[in-house]
Design a protein around this motif. Structure first.
Motif, PDB file in Angstrom:
ATOM      1  N   VAL A  48       0.822  -1.211   0.000  1.00  0.00           N
ATOM      2  CA  VAL A  48       0.000   0.000   0.000  1.00  0.00           C
ATOM      3  C   VAL A  48       0.859   1.265   0.000  1.00  0.00           C
ATOM      4  N   GLY A  49       2.112   1.107  -0.420  1.00  0.00           N
ATOM      5  CA  GLY A  49       2.980   2.259  -0.618  1.00  0.00           C
ATOM      6  C   GLY A  49       3.699   2.779   0.605  1.00  0.00           C
ATOM      7  N   LEU A  50       3.718   2.003   1.688  1.00  0.00           N
ATOM      8  CA  LEU A  50       4.431   2.421   2.888  1.00  0.00           C
ATOM      9  C   LEU A  50       5.858   1.880   2.865  1.00  0.00           C
ATOM     10  N   ASP A  51       6.750   2.541   3.579  1.00  0.00           N
ATOM     11  CA  ASP A  51       8.152   2.124   3.632  1.00  0.00           C
ATOM     12  C   ASP A  51       8.312   0.995   4.650  1.00  0.00           C
ATOM     13  N   PRO A  52       8.677  -0.209   4.222  1.00  0.00           N
ATOM     14  CA  PRO A  52       8.818  -1.341   5.151  1.00  0.00           C
ATOM     15  C   PRO A  52       9.807  -1.087   6.288  1.00  0.00           C
ATOM     16  N   ALA A  53      10.757  -0.179   6.070  1.00  0.00           N
ATOM     17  CA  ALA A  53      11.743   0.113   7.112  1.00  0.00           C
ATOM     18  C   ALA A  53      11.100   0.767   8.337  1.00  0.00           C
ATOM     19  N   ASP A  54       9.936   1.382   8.136  1.00  0.00           N
ATOM     20  CA  ASP A  54       9.267   2.073   9.236  1.00  0.00           C
ATOM     21  C   ASP A  54       8.314   1.178  10.024  1.00  0.00           C
ATOM     22  N   TYR A  55       8.119  -0.048   9.551  1.00  0.00           N
ATOM     23  CA  TYR A  55       7.105  -0.912  10.148  1.00  0.00           C
ATOM     24  C   TYR A  55       7.669  -2.308  10.416  1.00  0.00           C
ATOM     25  N   GLY A  56       7.055  -3.014  11.353  1.00  0.00           N
ATOM     26  CA  GLY A  56       7.497  -4.364  11.681  1.00  0.00           C
ATOM     27  C   GLY A  56       6.391  -5.105  12.405  1.00  0.00           C
ATOM     28  N   THR A  57       6.735  -6.243  12.992  1.00  0.00           N
ATOM     29  CA  THR A  57       5.716  -7.038  13.682  1.00  0.00           C
ATOM     30  C   THR A  57       5.130  -6.292  14.877  1.00  0.00           C
ATOM     31  N   HIS A  58       5.945  -5.445  15.525  1.00  0.00           N
ATOM     32  CA  HIS A  58       5.418  -4.689  16.660  1.00  0.00           C
ATOM     33  C   HIS A  58       4.455  -3.605  16.198  1.00  0.00           C
TER      34      HIS A  58
END
Length: 204
Positions: free
Chosen positions: A142-152
């Motif tokens: 959905v166009g978000l940066d994976p580096a900013d997100y994780g399992t938490h």
């Protein structure tokens, strides 16, 4: 002559600290993407991750019997947390119950099986590493940066939304299964201004 070698920090270019929670628009965008792609397992996993607010290790360790009675998915469930050895209860919303029910039927799972089985012989359920990769695919879709997100991100999302709506830290503490309120405050990243705003509303 001494030659000094400059070593590049291991974390150069990496995001340090807590991963961002999803916004409501992000949640609906990911759901829509998974529904359109008929990603039945991922939709069940995504919805349950949001509702349960469980750590990745506890989420992937769920068995069918943990969230169901016979053919019925429960509206509330309780599990023992691996990290703290403390029980935590969570709600399962109607749309999550429906997504999980469809997945169980498609995968032909019985009550003692893991809810999200692994696809390799030496792993009875998906691993936390696999779960992390799945989360990255979700946000990237959905166009978000994976580096900013994780399992938490998945654990923090609904808790953050509830806190912003109610400012009820004790409720969030219970939902996350934290033993101390200070842990909840740090986990949500509550700032001093937020804390003062809450304090100002209490007249003693």
């Amino acid at each position: 002559m001494n030659i000094s070698h400059s070593h590049e920090p291991w974390n150069k270019g990496k995001l340090i600290g807590q991963k961002s929670p999803l916004k409501l628009k992000d949640i609906w965008a990911i759901r829509f993407h998974l529904q359109q792609g008929r990603r039945i397992r991922d939709l069940a996993l995504f919805n349950l991750a949001i509702d349960s607010k469980l750590r990745g290790c506890d989420l992937v360790d769920l068995r069918v019997r943990d969230i169901s009675h016979g053919n019925q998915i429960m509206s509330r469930a309780i599990v023992m947390q691996q990290k703290t050895k403390r029980p935590v209860q969570f709600e399962i919303t109607e749309q999550t119950r429906e997504a999980v029910k469809v997945w169980i039927a498609k995968a032909n799972l019985n009550s003692v099986q893991y809810l999200f089985p692994g696809r390799v012989k030496n792993s009875p359920h998906i691993t936390t590493r696999q779960y992390a990769r799945i989360v990255h695919k979700w946000v990237e879709s959905v166009g978000l940066d994976p580096a900013d997100y994780g399992t938490h991100t998945m654990r923090r999302t609904k808790a953050t939304l509830i806190y912003r709506s109610t400012k009820n830290l004790r409720a969030i503490q219970l939902l996350l299964g934290h033993s101390r309120l200070e842990r909840t405050i740090r986990y949500l990243g509550i700032k001093v201004d937020d804390a003062l705003e809450i304090a100002e509303q209490i007249d003693v």
